[in-house]
Design a protein around this motif. Structure first.
Motif, PDB file in Angstrom:
ATOM      1  N   SER A   1      63.349 -41.905 -51.143  1.00 32.92           N
ATOM      2  CA  SER A   1      62.355 -41.357 -52.066  1.00 32.92           C
ATOM      3  C   SER A   1      62.976 -40.389 -53.067  1.00 32.92           C
ATOM      4  N   LEU A   2      64.131 -39.819 -52.706  1.00 31.42           N
ATOM      5  CA  LEU A   2      64.804 -38.856 -53.579  1.00 31.42           C
ATOM      6  C   LEU A   2      65.860 -39.506 -54.463  1.00 31.42           C
ATOM      7  N   GLY A   3      66.041 -40.800 -54.318  1.00 30.93           N
ATOM      8  CA  GLY A   3      66.970 -41.517 -55.180  1.00 30.93           C
ATOM      9  C   GLY A   3      68.407 -41.523 -54.706  1.00 30.93           C
ATOM     10  N   GLY A   4      68.668 -40.994 -53.500  1.00 31.97           N
ATOM     11  CA  GLY A   4      70.008 -41.025 -52.951  1.00 31.97           C
ATOM     12  C   GLY A   4      70.340 -42.401 -52.400  1.00 31.97           C
ATOM     13  N   ILE A   5      71.624 -42.690 -52.250  1.00 33.71           N
ATOM     14  CA  ILE A   5      72.054 -43.981 -51.700  1.00 33.71           C
ATOM     15  C   ILE A   5      72.349 -43.788 -50.214  1.00 33.71           C
ATOM     16  N   ASN A   6      71.440 -44.251 -49.386  1.00 28.30           N
ATOM     17  CA  ASN A   6      71.539 -44.087 -47.943  1.00 28.30           C
ATOM     18  C   ASN A   6      72.447 -45.166 -47.367  1.00 28.30           C
ATOM     19  N   ILE A   7      73.607 -44.786 -46.844  1.00 33.26           N
ATOM     20  CA  ILE A   7      74.562 -45.799 -46.372  1.00 33.26           C
ATOM     21  C   ILE A   7      74.085 -46.527 -45.121  1.00 33.26           C
ATOM     22  N   ALA A   8      73.055 -46.015 -44.460  1.00 32.48           N
ATOM     23  CA  ALA A   8      72.522 -46.688 -43.270  1.00 32.48           C
ATOM     24  C   ALA A   8      71.538 -47.793 -43.619  1.00 32.48           C
ATOM     25  N   LYS A   9      71.049 -47.794 -44.847  1.00 30.81           N
ATOM     26  CA  LYS A   9      70.051 -48.789 -45.248  1.00 30.81           C
ATOM     27  C   LYS A   9      70.652 -50.184 -45.185  1.00 30.81           C
ATOM     28  N   GLY A  10      69.971 -51.067 -44.481  1.00 26.53           N
ATOM     29  CA  GLY A  10      70.460 -52.423 -44.316  1.00 26.53           C
ATOM     30  C   GLY A  10      71.421 -52.591 -43.150  1.00 26.53           C
ATOM     31  N   GLN A  11      71.854 -51.466 -42.566  1.00 28.72           N
ATOM     32  CA  GLN A  11      72.767 -51.507 -41.415  1.00 28.72           C
ATOM     33  C   GLN A  11      72.017 -51.322 -40.100  1.00 28.72           C
ATOM     34  N   VAL A  12      71.003 -50.466 -40.106  1.00 25.34           N
ATOM     35  CA  VAL A  12      70.125 -50.289 -38.946  1.00 25.34           C
ATOM     36  C   VAL A  12      68.688 -50.365 -39.450  1.00 25.34           C
ATOM     37  N   GLU A  13      67.776 -50.861 -38.613  1.00 23.22           N
ATOM     38  CA  GLU A  13      66.391 -51.036 -39.038  1.00 23.22           C
ATOM     39  C   GLU A  13      65.710 -49.680 -39.202  1.00 23.22           C
ATOM     40  N   ASN A  14      65.397 -49.039 -38.104  1.00 24.40           N
ATOM     41  CA  ASN A  14      64.801 -47.702 -38.160  1.00 24.40           C
ATOM     42  C   ASN A  14      65.857 -46.639 -37.884  1.00 24.40           C
ATOM     43  N   TRP A  15      66.511 -46.766 -36.721  1.00 20.05           N
ATOM     44  CA  TRP A  15      67.602 -45.854 -36.427  1.00 20.05           C
ATOM     45  C   TRP A  15      68.593 -46.520 -35.487  1.00 20.05           C
ATOM     46  N   GLY A  16      69.787 -45.979 -35.482  1.00 22.66           N
ATOM     47  CA  GLY A  16      70.858 -46.500 -34.643  1.00 22.66           C
ATOM     48  C   GLY A  16      72.185 -46.001 -35.184  1.00 22.66           C
ATOM     49  N   PRO A  17      73.248 -46.048 -34.372  1.00 19.43           N
ATOM     50  CA  PRO A  17      74.550 -45.537 -34.814  1.00 19.43           C
ATOM     51  C   PRO A  17      75.251 -46.490 -35.783  1.00 19.43           C
ATOM     52  N   LEU A  18      75.970 -45.919 -36.712  1.00 19.90           N
ATOM     53  CA  LEU A  18      76.834 -46.696 -37.599  1.00 19.90           C
ATOM     54  C   LEU A  18      78.256 -46.646 -37.053  1.00 19.90           C
TER      55      LEU A  18
END
Length: 367
Positions: A225-242
């Motif tokens: 929502s703040l326009g940042g690039i979240n590196i977890a997006k597309g890697q985990v659905e809701n939550w989980g370790p990268l």
């Protein structure tokens, strides 16, 4: 005859007054809920601080039971601060919670509330139990600050204000939230897009074990929502370790270590009520010694921060949006002090002070 007409008129006026006194709300699940009058005996299932903020002074006097562990166990230092300010907390019956399957409909009914307040997720988990409560003549209303939308925050606040008879207070809180979020949006639009990559890790188990990150929901939703690039997006659905290798390859510009007041987690990043910034930074320092982290842009450029994991999903969560936005767009938010705004929110709306660490940049010199 005149006496009969007079009696009938009085009865009609009384009936009209009673009808006017009824409170009707449509809650976040789209359910119409009717109360004869503002609630005086509440079973509180979640959103404890939002309830206290909206219902105002004397709010806890109207609580006859609550789900205890999702407050006392999840945020122990916060709970202890409220327990000191509001000793009645120690005397309230615990009805259990849906998270661990201990929620007791029988205990709810035995407390004789005139209203049950549930988070939308707890309502869903309770299933048929809701019908049992309602069959006992007890209305159930749902709130949802977990959705992390201005719309649901505002609706939940307005519903709370109506059922507790504190509509003016609720309106001020809702307006405060809307204004803060609108200000954030306006500043971001004026600043233009950012290319900064963001990594959030739940810093609960210490640096030796990789904690959860957030693709959707919680911090993931907020970063998006703040326009940042979240590196977890597309890697985990809701939550989980990268994977550590993935994080290194992504070269995040900002790292947020989400800490809290966890008990029996000796290596966790301690953030929240009663936290000591010196200890918080010592725990953060361990993460920076992970293989390869010294070469990450976030570490090289002072972009590692601790943030309160209990800060999302509440009426004060705009301050954490401000803090993340300030790291994404430093110039646009240079006059915004999220930590001070958090203290002011507590001073104005709640019976305790925001004493502790809630947002903190890592600095090697500890200053």
């Amino acid at each position: 005859m005149k006496k009969l007409l007079l009696s009938a008129a009085i009865a009609l006026v009384a009936f009209a007054g009673q009808a006017l006194a009824e409170i009707k709300v449509v809650d976040v699940k789209g359910r119409e809920v009717t109360l004869e009058k503002p609630a005086e005996r509440v079973m509180l299932g979640f959103y404890y601080e939002d309830f206290l903020a909206v219902a105002g002074p004397g709010a806890l006097d109207k609580v006859v039971a609550l789900s205890l562990s999702t407050w006392k166990d999840w945020r122990p230092n916060q709970f202890a601060a409220y327990e000191k300010a509001l000793p009645r907390l120690s005397t309230l019956p615990d009805v259990g919670n849906t998270e661990d399957g201990t929620f007791s409909v029988e205990k709810v009914i035995a407390a004789k509330p005139d209203l049950v307040i549930l988070a939308a997720w707890a309502y869903d988990a309770l299933g048929e139990g809701v019908k049992q409560i309602e069959a006992a003549g007890i209305p159930v209303v749902t709130l949802d600050y977990n959705a992390q939308t201005v719309e649901k925050h505002v609706l939940s606040t307005e519903v709370l204000g109506k059922v507790m008879g504190t509509e003016d207070r609720a309106r001020k809180l809702a307006d405060n939230y809307k204004a803060a979020m609108a200000d954030i949006d306006a500043r971001i639009k004026a600043a233009g897009p950012t290319t900064k990559k963001v990594y959030v890790e739940l810093a609960q188990k210490g640096a030796s074990e990789v904690g959860n990150s957030y693709g959707n929901g919680m911090w993931g939703t907020l970063i998006d929502s703040l326009g940042g690039i979240n590196i977890a997006k597309g890697q985990v659905e809701n939550w989980g370790p990268l994977s550590p290798e993935y994080v290194l390859a992504q070269k995040p510009d900002l790292i947020f270590l989400a800490g809290s007041e966890w008990l029996n987690k000796p290596q966790s990043v301690q953030v929240g009520f009663g936290a000591d910034p010196k200890v918080t930074r010592e725990r953060m320092a361990a993460y920076l010694t992970r293989p390869g982290w010294s070469e990450l842009p976030a570490v090289k450029n002072g972009g590692v921060h601790a943030i309160y994991h209990g800060g999302t999903r509440t009426l004060s969560d705009y301050v954490f949006a401000q803090y993340i936005a300030k790291q994404l767009y430093p110039e646009a938010f240079k006059d915004v002090d999220p930590a001070e705004n958090f203290r002011r929110y507590y001073a104005e709306w709640l019976p305790i002070q925001a004493d502790g660490v809630f947002v903190l940049p890592y600095q090697a010199d500890g200053q």
